[in-house]
Design a protein around this motif. Structure first.
Motif, PDB file in Angstrom:
ATOM      1  N   TRP A  28      51.145  46.965  43.050  1.00  0.00           N
ATOM      2  CA  TRP A  28      52.595  47.150  43.051  1.00  0.00           C
ATOM      3  C   TRP A  28      53.122  47.120  41.614  1.00  0.00           C
TER       4      TRP A  28
ATOM      5  N   LEU B  54      50.563  44.313  53.386  1.00  0.00           N
ATOM      6  CA  LEU B  54      50.986  43.282  52.434  1.00  0.00           C
ATOM      7  C   LEU B  54      50.483  41.908  52.873  1.00  0.00           C
TER       8      LEU B  54
ATOM      9  N   THR C 150      47.115  41.621  51.714  1.00  0.00           N
ATOM     10  CA  THR C 150      47.066  41.526  50.258  1.00  0.00           C
ATOM     11  C   THR C 150      47.270  40.085  49.776  1.00  0.00           C
ATOM     12  N   ILE C 151      48.182  39.363  50.407  1.00  0.00           N
ATOM     13  CA  ILE C 151      48.460  37.995  49.948  1.00  0.00           C
ATOM     14  C   ILE C 151      47.571  36.968  50.645  1.00  0.00           C
TER      15      ILE C 151
ATOM     16  N   ARG D 114      53.597  36.580  43.565  1.00  0.00           N
ATOM     17  CA  ARG D 114      54.008  37.836  42.930  1.00  0.00           C
ATOM     18  C   ARG D 114      52.867  38.394  42.079  1.00  0.00           C
TER      19      ARG D 114
ATOM     20  N   ILE E  25      50.390  40.146  44.211  1.00  0.00           N
ATOM     21  CA  ILE E  25      50.883  41.433  44.726  1.00  0.00           C
ATOM     22  C   ILE E  25      50.818  42.493  43.628  1.00  0.00           C
TER      23      ILE E  25
ATOM     24  N   THR F  77      52.299  50.758  48.161  1.00  0.00           N
ATOM     25  CA  THR F  77      52.974  50.200  46.988  1.00  0.00           C
ATOM     26  C   THR F  77      54.324  50.852  46.709  1.00  0.00           C
TER      27      THR F  77
ATOM     28  N   VAL G  24      58.600  43.987  42.453  1.00  0.00           N
ATOM     29  CA  VAL G  24      58.341  42.706  43.111  1.00  0.00           C
ATOM     30  C   VAL G  24      59.242  41.646  42.504  1.00  0.00           C
TER      31      VAL G  24
END
Length: 200
Positions: A114, A148, A151-152, A106, A109, A86, A119
């Motif tokens: 984060w 990442l 994560t998404i 966003r 995330i 992060t 972001v």
């Protein structure tokens, strides 16, 4: 018949059954032709086999010793472990015509840890970007890009200087030490939106 007046010698005492008289020799038995041919064929076959074996040894196709190297075993290519870091700033660009997709991504995330100030969102120059991709700058950034992507909900990663800080020392406000990941959302996210993409 007149008797010979020559003195007797050792040849006069030979028995009649010997088949020989004096210096004459008995006739040798003849060898049959097919026996000679058989031996010649056998010798030719042996020479051919020895020649083939010798050729294979010289060319290395046959090894006479146990020093042959073992066959290499197949091994899986090493993979870069994904790391959720992060400390990277993230820029999310919408490469589709689906409004709100960048904002949804966003939120995902930020929910993963984060800081909200790290972001940013925006729109890509293209609205028909095919596959969601995360761009990273340095080789050392790859684990964070992979993290990442997880994560998404899965994305491709690629190395590029796209939207990365410049390292030009003459540029005011040089940010060459900033760690940044760029997310370009593609058409693969349009069907269900970023929030409906299954998490890893």
């Amino acid at each position: 018949m007149a008797r010979s007046t020559f003195p007797r010698d050792r040849f006069d005492d030979l028995p009649d059954a010997s088949g020989r008289v004096g210096a004459h020799r008995a006739e040798k038995p003849r060898l049959r032709g097919w026996i000679v041919f058989l031996w010649a064929a056998l010798a030719t076959l042996v020479l051919i086999i020895v020649g083939i074996f010798g050729t294979l040894v010289v060319s290395g196709r046959i090894s006479l010793g146990d020093d042959a190297a073992p066959a290499p075993s197949a091994s899986a290519e090493p993979t870069t472990p994904a790391v959720v870091d992060t400390s990277y700033s993230v820029v999310v660009l919408n490469g589709t015509t689906n409004d709100g997709l960048a904002g949804e991504t966003r939120d995902r995330i930020v929910a993963a840890g984060w800081p909200g100030t790290s972001v940013e969102t925006g729109s890509s120059d293209s609205t028909d970007f095919a596959t969601t991709t995360i761009y990273y700058l340095r080789d050392t950034d790859l684990p964070a890009a992979e993290g990442l992507a997880q994560t998404i909900g899965g994305a491709e990663v690629a190395q590029s200087d796209f939207l990365q800080p410049t390292d030009d020392p003459d540029t005011p406000g040089d940010e060459s030490d900033v760690k940044r990941l760029i997310v370009v959302l593609g058409l693969d996210r349009v069907a269900g939106g970023a929030d409906e993409t299954p998490a890893p």
